[in-house]
Write a protein that holds these residues in place. Structure first.
Motif, short mmCIF file in Angstrom:
data_model
loop_
_atom_site.label_atom_id
_atom_site.label_comp_id
_atom_site.label_asym_id
_atom_site.label_seq_id
_atom_site.Cartn_x
_atom_site.Cartn_y
_atom_site.Cartn_z
N ASP A 378 0.83 -1.20 0.00
CA ASP A 378 0.00 0.00 0.00
C ASP A 378 0.87 1.25 0.00
OD1 ASP A 378 -2.50 -1.38 0.13
OD2 ASP A 378 -2.02 -1.86 2.22
N VAL A 379 2.00 1.15 0.68
CA VAL A 379 2.89 2.30 0.79
C VAL A 379 4.30 1.86 0.43
CG1 VAL A 379 3.94 3.94 2.40
CG2 VAL A 379 1.52 3.32 2.65
N ARG A 396 5.41 7.04 -0.56
CA ARG A 396 4.63 7.06 -1.80
C ARG A 396 3.38 6.21 -1.59
NH1 ARG A 396 6.02 7.18 -7.54
NH2 ARG A 396 4.61 5.80 -8.70
N ASP A 397 2.24 6.85 -1.75
CA ASP A 397 0.96 6.14 -1.71
C ASP A 397 0.82 5.39 -3.03
OD1 ASP A 397 -1.73 5.39 -2.01
OD2 ASP A 397 -2.38 6.97 -0.63
N GLU A 399 -1.44 3.72 -4.38
CA GLU A 399 -2.69 3.79 -5.12
C GLU A 399 -2.79 5.09 -5.91
OE1 GLU A 399 -7.39 3.07 -4.26
OE2 GLU A 399 -5.95 2.52 -2.69
N THR A 400 -2.47 6.20 -5.24
CA THR A 400 -2.61 7.50 -5.89
C THR A 400 -1.33 7.96 -6.56
OG1 THR A 400 -1.98 8.68 -3.88
CG2 THR A 400 -4.32 8.20 -4.17
N GLU A 402 0.86 9.58 -5.06
CA GLU A 402 1.23 10.81 -4.36
C GLU A 402 2.45 10.59 -3.47
OE1 GLU A 402 -1.32 13.37 -1.35
OE2 GLU A 402 -2.46 12.82 -3.15
N GLN A 403 3.38 11.50 -3.49
CA GLN A 403 4.58 11.34 -2.67
C GLN A 403 4.72 12.49 -1.68
OE1 GLN A 403 7.43 8.67 -5.46
NE2 GLN A 403 8.14 10.73 -4.99
N LEU A 418 -1.07 6.87 6.92
CA LEU A 418 -1.31 6.63 5.50
C LEU A 418 -2.06 5.30 5.29
CD1 LEU A 418 -0.55 8.38 3.12
CD2 LEU A 418 1.53 7.03 2.83
N SER A 421 -5.66 5.53 6.33
CA SER A 421 -6.52 6.33 5.45
C SER A 421 -6.92 5.55 4.21
CB SER A 421 -5.82 7.63 5.06
OG SER A 421 -4.77 7.35 4.15
N GLU A 422 -6.29 4.35 4.02
CA GLU A 422 -6.61 3.55 2.82
C GLU A 422 -8.07 3.13 2.81
OE1 GLU A 422 -4.44 2.26 0.20
OE2 GLU A 422 -3.25 3.92 0.91
#
Ligand SMILES: [Zn+2]
Ligand SMILES: [Zn+2]
Length: 422
Positions: A378-379, A396-397, A399-400, A402-403, A418, A421-422
């Protein structure tokens, strides 16, 4: 390739393991809910335990046991099933004096020398339950409820139940006389095995898979017509309790266990999820077994289910939820220095219960991200020399994409946030 596993003895590889774990965890979760405690008996016993406890005139004892002499010259046998061992343990540890009703379950490998085929191996695995100390028909119904509960909880939808009563030894004696009288004129038409069974164990003819045998049996006498009033009453009550529990059943007059210590209720639980009816669980009462092993007469009831067949079924079914190897966090490092620090961070995450991996294959950053993706992280945390020098790390997420850059001191906390919040 130099070595292979012996014929009929199979590896259970990590690819199959999620299904095994699904079954095993369901068994371990459900049994205690019904009040069953685990018992583990040795994988081998003195041969006479099974010869008596399974029955001398069964295929299992006659043809299928792994029996050998140990170095002390004692005849030992790998367990072909577990009920005999459980009853031996019940008496050996004097549980009859410790509790009025022993409710036990087990899970483990059994051994039978059979022709290996799909869903059947020489080392196979069973789970099962035994309740020793009560002849209450409600307990028979509970056993059946427990057996079906495990299967439906695993995701099987089309679970059915076959039911019969084989009465007490007296009832059976009378019935067998009638059965033999009925079968004798057809003797030549029976299969070879059944011709022998007519002398040794006529009840076994009822469940012969041979077409000729089963069609002859179909018009024969049925055992439920020969039950004494106590056995008839017991069976009537079992059925009432099953109705109460909304467990529907089909009567199968040919469902039998051809040994004296089996009594009254016998059942099979099957699934028709894939069309054909696969028997997954078999069970029933064995009010005579404790006594046969030298104890006081003690009623008992139990069942056993085969795990291999169940796993095959689950593998073909859709919608069964499995826990595959899946990472929470992958930690990517870029050189020896960051790796050294990374290992410490990985240890910290693992101590907090996060499934975490780090690179052991000298992969590039790109390769490490690919690996993280493949195992469903996931991360991904990225620790490069630049980040390390500033006491920071990139998260780094996956899924998205986003870093974010976070201080190393907050690392575990930020990963946790993080993931939550998944
Ligand atoms: Zn009876
Ligand atoms: Zn036959």
């Amino acid at each position: 390739m130099k070595y292979y596993a012996p014929k009929g003895l199979n590896d259970i590889t990590p690819d199959d393991m999620p299904y095994w774990h699904a079954v095993e965890s369901e068994v371990r979760a459900t049994m205690p809910v019904y009040g069953y405690e685990e018992i583990r008996t040795p994988m081998m016993e003195k041969t006479e335990v099974f010869a008596r406890g399974v029955g001398e005139e069964t295929d299992v004892v006659e043809k299928e046991m792994y029996t050998f002499d140990d170095k002390g010259g004692r005849s030992m046998t790998l367990r072909p099933e577990n009920t005999a061992s459980v009853v031996r343990a019940y008496l050996e540890h004097k549980y009859y004096g410790k509790e009025e009703l022993s409710k036990w379950y087990y899970l483990g490998p059994m051994f039978r020398y059979e022709a290996p085929q799909k869903g059947r191996s020489r080392q196979f695995h069973q789970y099962g339950a035994e309740a020793i100390g009560s002849n209450d028909p409600a307990l028979d119904a509970e056993m059946i409820n427990l057996a079906t509960d495990i299967l439906t909880s695993l995701g099987l939808n089309e679970v059915g139940l076959s039911l019969n009563s084989i009465g007490c030894p007296d009832d059976r004696e009378e019935y067998i006389e009638e059965l033999v009288e009925y079968l004798n004129p057809f003797k030549e038409e029976l299969c070879e095995d059944c011709q022998a069974r007519l002398e040794t164990n006529p009840l076994r003819i009822l469940d012969c898979k041979n077409q000729a045998c089963s069609s002859i049996v179909e018009d024969g006498p049925e055992i439920t017509d020969y039950l004494c009033s106590e056995c008839r009453d017991h069976f009537k009550n079992v059925k009432k309790y099953l109705d109460q529990l909304n467990l529907s059943y089909t009567m199968d007059p040919n469902l039998v266990r051809g040994l004296d210590y089996y009594t009254k209720t016998v059942f099979e639980v099957f699934s028709s999820d894939l069309g054909a009816q696969d028997a997954l669980v078999g069970g029933g009462r064995y009010d005579g077994l404790v006594e046969l092993f030298g104890g006081d007469p003690t009623p008992a009831v139990g069942f056993a289910g085969g795990i291999e067949r169940l796993v095959l079924l689950l593998e073909e079914l859709e919608g069964v939820e499995l826990k595959k190897r899946e990472l929470d966090v992958y930690l990517a490092t870029l050189d020896r220095e960051t790796k050294r620090r990374g290992l410490k961070l990985v240890q910290r995450l693992r101590n907090s219960g996060f499934k975490t991996e780090i690179d052991y294959l000298e992969k590039s950053l790109q390769g490490q991200l690919g690996y993280a993706d493949r195992y469903g992280a996931d991360v991904t945390a990225i620790l490069g020399p630049q980040e390390l020098s500033e006491d920071e790390i990139t998260l780094r997420d996956m899924e998205t994409g986003e870093q974010t850059l976070v201080p190393l001191s907050d690392f575990t906390e930020k990963v946790k946030n993080l993931l939550e919040s998944e």
